[in-house]
Design a protein around this motif. Structure first.
Motif, short mmCIF file in Angstrom:
data_model
loop_
_atom_site.label_atom_id
_atom_site.label_comp_id
_atom_site.label_asym_id
_atom_site.label_seq_id
_atom_site.Cartn_x
_atom_site.Cartn_y
_atom_site.Cartn_z
N UNK A 1 0.82 -1.22 0.00
CA UNK A 1 0.00 0.00 0.00
C UNK A 1 0.86 1.27 0.00
N UNK A 2 0.40 2.27 -0.71
CA UNK A 2 1.18 3.50 -0.87
C UNK A 2 1.37 4.24 0.44
N UNK A 3 0.47 4.05 1.40
CA UNK A 3 0.56 4.77 2.67
C UNK A 3 1.58 4.16 3.63
N UNK A 4 2.00 2.92 3.36
CA UNK A 4 2.82 2.21 4.35
C UNK A 4 4.18 2.87 4.61
N UNK A 5 4.94 3.32 3.59
CA UNK A 5 6.21 3.98 3.90
C UNK A 5 6.04 5.22 4.76
N UNK A 6 4.96 5.97 4.56
CA UNK A 6 4.74 7.18 5.34
C UNK A 6 4.43 6.85 6.80
N UNK A 7 3.52 5.93 7.00
CA UNK A 7 3.18 5.57 8.38
C UNK A 7 4.32 4.79 9.04
N UNK A 8 5.01 3.97 8.26
CA UNK A 8 6.18 3.28 8.80
C UNK A 8 7.27 4.25 9.21
N UNK A 9 7.49 5.29 8.39
CA UNK A 9 8.48 6.31 8.74
C UNK A 9 8.09 7.09 9.97
N UNK B 1 -1.46 3.03 19.03
CA UNK B 1 -2.52 3.39 18.09
C UNK B 1 -2.05 3.30 16.65
N UNK B 2 -0.85 3.80 16.38
CA UNK B 2 -0.33 3.81 15.01
C UNK B 2 -0.08 2.38 14.52
N UNK B 3 0.51 1.55 15.37
CA UNK B 3 0.78 0.16 14.98
C UNK B 3 -0.52 -0.61 14.75
N UNK B 4 -1.53 -0.35 15.58
CA UNK B 4 -2.82 -1.02 15.41
C UNK B 4 -3.47 -0.61 14.10
N UNK B 5 -3.41 0.68 13.77
CA UNK B 5 -3.96 1.14 12.49
C UNK B 5 -3.23 0.55 11.30
N UNK B 6 -1.90 0.45 11.40
CA UNK B 6 -1.11 -0.14 10.32
C UNK B 6 -1.50 -1.61 10.12
N UNK B 7 -1.68 -2.31 11.23
CA UNK B 7 -2.07 -3.73 11.12
C UNK B 7 -3.42 -3.88 10.42
N UNK B 8 -4.38 -3.03 10.76
CA UNK B 8 -5.69 -3.12 10.11
C UNK B 8 -5.57 -2.87 8.62
N UNK B 9 -4.72 -1.89 8.24
CA UNK B 9 -4.55 -1.62 6.82
C UNK B 9 -3.89 -2.75 6.07
#
Length: 323
Positions: free
Chosen positions: A98-106, A144-152
């Motif tokens: 997903x295109x959002x993953x590098x941003x949220x991962x960063x 919260x951020x890790x939980x949201x990433x997992x759902x995505x």
């Protein structure tokens, strides 16, 4: 124009989804261990940082307090490694993710680095209240951020890159998300999540100043205790609204299990808060359970928020139509 179809996640996406699930568990455990470290007054059990008594494993000095602080740092180190792997994979394999993953991962990596710096300052600056509270709220933000990433990552793979979706119209607010909830469901969950995080910040400020004990003992710092109790009311109402709304006739039931779990957690949290005050904070396991339940509640609310805000595009451009 054709109606979009959901694609199963790729193997790499499934692997990163599993990694993010473990990351959520590790972060929730980190918050719980941090609570135990504070309650047992073990925050300075290791007088140096990042080592403990100049060693990776201080066998000679090991006791319960040293173990809690040492294990807290070990869990934080493992979290840092997991986030680094997640971010590295999102960059190296970004075309298949997903295109959002590098941003949220960063963003997660930056927060972990800041969390490590705050952890160091809590030791070198001898547990100042502001830094200890910032350390806690950063940890909960990471949950919260890790939980949201997992759902995505656990959701069906993103639609092809040639998907065409116009700007959001007011009517789209009523269009169901990928998980079958109207668009405003994500905002309602997000408001509940924000309220709970604010309540956790109040609790952290109260705990880091030992305000409850001082209030019971000498009548000092009772304002922090009052603010924490008053803040619990709107946060609890917002969380309990989620399962009530999800039970309305005609609603898809995919959101209901998590919403009910959030409601159960907030009820448990209220009971634990009352019990800890009734026991004058004399039972460490109750106090630690109170903080651990808060971390679990943050993870569940973040999952509900991520599910509610995830919407499919209106249509997908099919290049075969031009042939």
């Amino acid at each position: 124009m054709v109606t979009p179809t959901q694609l199963p996640p790729s193997r790499l996406q499934r692997q990163l989804s599993l990694l993010s699930a473990h990351l959520v568990v590790a972060l929730v455990a980190l918050v719980g261990i941090g609570g135990a470290t504070r309650v047992m007054e073990a925050g300075l059990a290791c007088p140096d940082w990042p080592l403990c008594y100049g060693s990776l494993l201080p066998r000679r000095q090991m006791n319960l307090q040293v173990f809690l602080e040492w294990f807290h740092r070990l869990d934080a180190f493992l979290v840092g490694v997991a986030v680094l792997v997640l971010f590295g994979a999102s960059l190296l394999q970004r075309r298949g993710l997903p295109a959002w993953l590098p941003w949220l991962g960063g963003a997660t990596l930056v927060l972990v680095a800041g969390q490590g710096a705050l952890g160091a300052l809590t030791v070198t600056q001898l547990l100042p209240s502001g830094i200890v509270s910032a350390h806690l709220i950063t940890a909960l933000t990471l949950v919260a951020l890790a939980s949201g990433i997992h759902q995505g990552l656990a959701a069906p793979a993103e639609f092809p890159a040639d998907a065409v979706a116009g700007p959001i119209e007011p009517s789209e607010l009523l269009r169901p998300s990928v998980d079958g909830a109207p668009f405003w469901w994500g905002w309602l969950s997000g408001c509940a999540l924000t309220a709970v995080l604010g309540q956790c910040l109040l609790g952290g400020l109260m705990a880091s100043q030992w305000a409850a004990g001082r209030c019971f003992g000498s009548g000092e710092a009772c304002g922090w205790l009052l603010a924490h109790r008053l803040g619990a009311n709107p946060a609890a109402v917002l969380v309990l609204a989620l399962p009530l709304v999800a039970l309305l006739p005609g609603w898809p039931r995919r959101q209901l299990p998590l919403a009910l779990f959030a409601g159960a957690l907030v009820a448990l949290q209220v009971l634990l808060g009352i019990a800890s005050l009734r026991l004058s904070l004399a039972v460490p396991v109750v106090t630690v359970a109170h903080q651990l339940t808060a971390a679990l509640l943050v993870a569940v609310l973040a999952a509900l928020t991520a599910r509610g805000l995830r919407r499919p595009p209106l249509s997908v451009f099919n290049p075969l139509e031009l042939a």
